[in-house]
Design an enzyme around this catalytic site. Structure first.
Site, mmCIF file in Angstrom:
data_model
loop_
_atom_site.group_PDB
_atom_site.id
_atom_site.type_symbol
_atom_site.label_atom_id
_atom_site.label_comp_id
_atom_site.label_asym_id
_atom_site.label_seq_id
_atom_site.Cartn_x
_atom_site.Cartn_y
_atom_site.Cartn_z
ATOM 1 N N LYS A 277 -5.602 11.774 69.467
ATOM 2 C CA LYS A 277 -4.723 10.718 68.961
ATOM 3 C C LYS A 277 -4.154 9.909 70.119
ATOM 4 C CE LYS A 277 -3.065 12.899 64.701
ATOM 5 N NZ LYS A 277 -3.578 11.868 63.789
ATOM 6 N N ARG A 351 -8.452 18.393 55.924
ATOM 7 C CA ARG A 351 -9.421 18.695 54.860
ATOM 8 C C ARG A 351 -10.309 19.874 55.235
ATOM 9 N NH1 ARG A 351 -11.639 12.646 55.253
ATOM 10 N NH2 ARG A 351 -9.530 12.367 56.035
#
Ligand code: BES
Ligand code: MN
Ligand code: ZN
Length: 495
Positions: A277, A351
């Protein structure tokens, strides 16, 4: 904070502080009128001087009102009577509690069940009073050397009519249980990632289990390897912190009754992994376990309320770090379900841990599965910080959650899960990719999860925009503990 209901006439209540509402246009609520009469027009005279118009959230503190037993009278603006809805009611309660907290009063008596809020009953109002008061009392200073002084306000009383007393008392105790669950979730969310590790979450789960007599089971890396949770483990492999799969069981219902299973994303820090990130605001990725925290909060609230149903909480917990052994973009992993996944972006890790937790959930033969996850930045773009995203493969379950969100003022918005979106997850090398490109990022994330939820009624809550606040009020919100608790209360036949 302690809560209780009291009956009787407001002017006779000997209390350090009594709070009564005033509508816009200097219109006195029923309790305010009673005090006004007892004081021979003292309140109307104050209003006439223009110090309190009744604007929503405004407060005015008065002392030594003749004919009134309370030491202080707190006037609380309610806004226009016809516009007073759930949000306005909560704002007024918040203003009252905050103003009372600024005084030396140890007890505040609120005359707030008489205020009309659409069709909401006394139990709803009492739940909201307890929830809002807990929010006002919340502090997080475990990590500060100078702890703030404890405030004098320790008791909140609700003054009710004889008719409303039972419902109000029930509502208060429910709201208190919910509020404790919310505060627990906030604490876990606010703790830094060097304290709140997967191991810490497991310890807290054990502690909650001891306190509320829940069943608890913590699976270690080797257990997950044996089961074949290749997807979850692929996220953990870049981190020094050992992953945990936490299972908590609350058995308040009949033995044979199928449980509701809650699955919470427990990424204790999300660096993005090798798909690192950018630096700005990365500290907020300590909140990436707020789904997990909400499961712990909801389970403890359920246990505190002794709800008559069975609930299983499943928390896949790990960091997402870019270590030397970390998963690389393009790596293909095999999930517990047997389906293979091409990890095109290691930052779409939520996920990857949830899919194995969902498959693991099958063994509990669930009545329904709800997962809660700070899953996508795209959901923040879609819904902002107001509503959480709701997805479901079962219309009736979606409706239940929507209703629970409205009831708890912890709202969700139903998003589409149409097959048309599934195409975006196509991979040239595996059964699916873990990302679906920029368009509809929250929806394709839900589509990914839906492939692991075929065997049960399932809903997914994307809480990326609602689980915490940024900026000067940075901190966890405890959402959606109130929604989950309301949902479970309804299922257990309460409210
Ligand atoms: N935990 C983040 C989602 C997130 C980001 C929540 C910002 C709140 C604020 C999640 O793991 C993530 O990184 N998602 C990616 C997915 C993308 C790579 C497909 C995202 O949303 O950018
Ligand atoms: Mn991520
Ligand atoms: Zn994440």
């Amino acid at each position: 904070m302690k809560f209780s209901t009291k009956r009787g006439s407001p002017e006779k209540r000997a209390t350090p502080c009594i709070a009564v509402g005033v509508y816009a246009g200097r219109k006195l609520s029923a309790a305010a009128k009673t005090l006004d009469r007892a004081s021979r027009g003292n309140l109307s005279e104050v209003l006439r001087r223009g110090d309190m118009e009744g604007r929503l959230g405004a407060t005015l503190l008065l002392y030594r009102i003749p004919g009134v037993a309370a030491e202080r009278v707190l006037l609380v603006g309610l806004g226009t009577e016809a516009d007073l809805r759930e949000r306005e009611y909560r704002d007024a309660v918040r203003a009252a509690v905050k103003a009372a907290q600024d005084t030396g009063a140890a007890t505040a008596t609120l005359c707030f069940t008489e205020i009309r809020v659409g069709r909401r009953d006394a139990a709803w109002k009492a739940r909201q009073v307890a929830l809002v008061a807990a929010e006002c009392a919340y502090r997080f200073d475990y990590m500060k050397s100078n702890k703030s002084e404890p405030r004098p306000l320790a008791n909140v009383e609700l003054l009710t009519t004889a008719r409303d007393a039972g419902a109000a008392a029930r509502g208060l105790s429910q709201g208190q249980a919910m509020g404790a669950g919310v505060s627990l979730a906030k604490d876990l969310g606010n703790l830094p990632a060097n304290v709140c590790t997967p191991g810490y979450l497991a310890e807290q789960a054990r502690k909650i289990a001891r306190e509320w007599k829940l069943g608890v089971d913590v699976l270690e890396r080797k257990d997950m390897e044996k089961l074949g949770m290749g997807s979850l483990l692929s996220v953990a492999q870049g981190s020094r912190q050992p992953p945990k799969l936490i299972v908590l069981k609350y058995a308040g219902g009949p033995k044979k009754a199928k449980p509701v299973v809650l699955v919470g994303k427990g990424i204790t820090f999300d660096t993005g992994g090798i798909s690192l990130k950018p630096g700005a605001e990365m500290d907020e990725m300590k909140f990436d376990m707020c789904g997990a925290a909400s499961v712990l909060g909801a389970l403890s609230a359920c246990a505190q309320m002794k709800l008559k149903l069975n609930v299983v909480g499943i928390i896949p917990a790990t960091e997402n770090m870019p270590g030397g052994a970390a998963t690389k973009p393009g790596d293909i992993v095999t999930s517990l379900s047997g389906q293979t996944i091409e990890v095109l972006n290691t930052d779409a890790e939520g996920r990857l841990i949830l899919c194995d937790a969902l498959t693991f959930g099958e063994r509990f033969e669930p009545a329904a599965v709800v997962d809660i996850a700070t899953l996508t930045g795209a959901c923040v773009i879609a819904l902002g910080h107001v509503a959480s995203g709701l997805y479901s493969n079962k219309e009736a379950l979606a409706r239940e959650l929507l209703a629970a969100g409205d009831e708890a003022y912890d709202r969700v918005w139903h998003m589409p899960l149409w097959d048309d979106y599934q195409e975006q997850l196509k991979s040239n090398f595996a059964d699916m990719a873990n990302i679906g490109g920029r368009p509809a990022g929250s929806i394709t994330a839900a589509c990914f999860l839906s492939r692991f939820a075929k065997k049960f009624d399932w809903a997914h809550l994307d809480i990326a925009g609602t689980a915490w606040k940024s900026g000067k009020d940075k901190g966890a919100t405890g959402r959606p503990v109130a929604l989950l608790t309301s949902f479970l209360m309804k299922r257990a036949g309460k409210t």
